[in-house]
Enzyme design. Structure first.
Site, PDB file in Angstrom:
ATOM      1  N   TYR A 262       0.861  -1.183   0.000  1.00 45.91           N
ATOM      2  CA  TYR A 262       0.000   0.000   0.000  1.00 45.91           C
ATOM      3  C   TYR A 262       0.899   1.234   0.000  1.00 45.91           C
ATOM      4  CZ  TYR A 262      -3.045   3.747   1.435  1.00 45.91           C
ATOM      5  OH  TYR A 262      -3.723   4.937   1.468  1.00 45.91           O
TER       6      TYR A 262
ATOM      7  N   GLU B 201      -3.283   7.566  -4.244  1.00 42.93           N
ATOM      8  CA  GLU B 201      -3.117   6.276  -3.575  1.00 42.93           C
ATOM      9  C   GLU B 201      -2.915   5.145  -4.581  1.00 42.93           C
ATOM     10  OE1 GLU B 201      -5.856   4.880  -0.090  1.00 42.93           O
ATOM     11  OE2 GLU B 201      -6.593   3.925  -1.918  1.00 42.93           O
TER      12      GLU B 201
END
Ligand code: GDP
Ligand code: MN
Length: 380
Positions: free
Chosen positions: A101, A189
């Site tokens: 992530y 993101e």
């Protein structure tokens, strides 16, 4: 403004972040053609502006163009969290060996952007954040200095990234920082950023939110706006330059000023009611704008009463009252309206509204209590 995955990844790619080969399709046939061009295994990905598409069945692999067509047919008929799927991204499938992530957002409390990263990326990142927050490392960035190289290395070290991937990972982190700042994003993101079986780093997913207040300097994003994916009332509000956010309650709110609007919502809740929306009609709102605001508020079938809370500063309350009456003649609301006017010529304004048989109030407490009662149907 949220961007779709395919839009975010195109932007990432311009900043040197590696993304899979692929294209977006609106029909199953197109999806099949893209799969043919790509050859080999593909992944068919629903393009809707919500997370958790994977878990909802909106991300599926296909081994052949024919299968791609079948899968695309199914995904294009889905609704994910009430949003119809109108487009799918067809990407070359990756052989995932691990999922990272990597995201950048604003940390309001720290008053700085923050880079967040975890070696436990993928569809369960929310759970990781809840259950084992220590697996997510955070590095704050001084906006005046920008991302320093040592900070990018700190991120790599913090997630125990194998050494051979550091160089690429650091370049990707710098790329994402540039995306975040140059696009005026409030979120950039990548989840997951994968390490493939072949040892490549690729951004498999992408998510961006652009600060609406910066859209004026990014005409290219306004063109990307997906009107299908937004609440119609919010689109209408934008046309009239009203800041409107739809909520779940039953008391419509029409207020001038964002702070006053927040206060109004709070006080409605304090007296046991529930606001149906946030709405700031801004300063100097004319009858047109007020009418538009009424139309938007009343288009919500949940609305059982409207609380109008206006501070007359530069715009005098009697003018506001006339504006309200003009708007009411046009919109003809069927639910009770409670109006609280304060400021310049408040009394004259209130008289105008009382004469028109509207419910008026002098204080916000009084207004909120009346609105809560009205929404329950006990007052007319
Ligand atoms: P999200 O669920 O909306 O976040 O959608 P993602 O694009 O992140 O996809 C969800 C998950 O599907 C990823 O975490 C991967 O595990 C998996 N996935 C996505 N693309 C591929 C791919 O090309 N190959 C494989 N094997 N899995 C993929
Ligand atoms: Mn994802």
């Amino acid at each position: 403004m949220k961007l779709h995955e395919y839009q975010s990844k195109q932007i990432f790619s311009r900043y040197g972040i590696p993304i899979p080969k692929g294209r977006v399709a609106s029909t199953a046939l197109e999806a099949k053609q893209i799969a043919e061009e790509l050859g080999g295994k593909v992944v068919i990905k629903s393009q809707v502006l919500v997370g958790g598409r994977g878990k909802a069945g909106g991300i599926r692999l296909a081994k052949s163009p024919t299968e791609a067509e079948e899968v695309a047919t199914q995904i294009l008929s889905m609704e994910i969290k009430d949003l119809p799927v109108r487009k799918v991204l067809v990407d070359e499938a990756a052989n995932i060996s691990s999922e990272i992530y990597l995201g950048i957002t604003n940390d309001r409390a720290a008053r700085k952007p923050v880079i967040m990263a975890s070696s436990a990326g993928g569809v369960d990142i929310e759970e990781v954040a809840q259950v084992s927050p220590e697996k997510i490392i955070k590095v704050h960035i001084d906006p005046l200095l920008g991302l320093r190289d040592y900070q990018a290395r700190d991120v790599a070290a913090g997630i125990d990234l194998p050494r051979e991937h550091w160089k690429t990972f650091i370049a990707i982190t710098h790329g994402l920082w540039k995306v975040y700042t140059e696009c005026d994003a409030t979120l950039a993101e990548i989840n997951p950023l994968v390490i493939t079986a072949e040892g490549q780093l690729i951004a498999l997913d992408g998510k961006m939110i652009i600060d609406d207040n910066a859209l004026f300097r990014h005409p290219e994003f306004s063109e990307m706006r997906d009107l299908d994916a937004e609440a119609p009332s919010e689109i209408e509000a934008r046309k009239y330059e009203l800041s409107f956010i739809k909520l779940d309650g039953d008391i419509g709110c029409m207020v001038n000023g964002a702070g006053l609007a927040m206060t109004t919502m709070d006080i409605i809740k304090l007296f046991g009611g529930n606001p149906a929306n946030f709405l700031d009609i801004g300063g100097g709102a004319n009858a047109d704008k007020v009418a538009a605001a009424f139309r938007i508020i009343l288009s919500d079938p949940n609305v059982k009463a409207v609380l109008l809370n206006v501070f007359g500063g530069i715009t005098r309350c009697d003018e506001v009252a006339h504006g309200i009456l003009t708007a009411m003649q046009e919109v003809k609301p069927k639910v009770p309206i409670v109006a609280r006017l304060v400021g310049t010529n408040a009394e004259e304004g209130r008289d105008i509204l009382t004469n028109a048989e509207m419910i008026t109030a002098e204080t916000l407490v009084d207004a909120a209590q009346k609105a809560v009662v009205a929404a329950k149907g006990d007052l007319r």
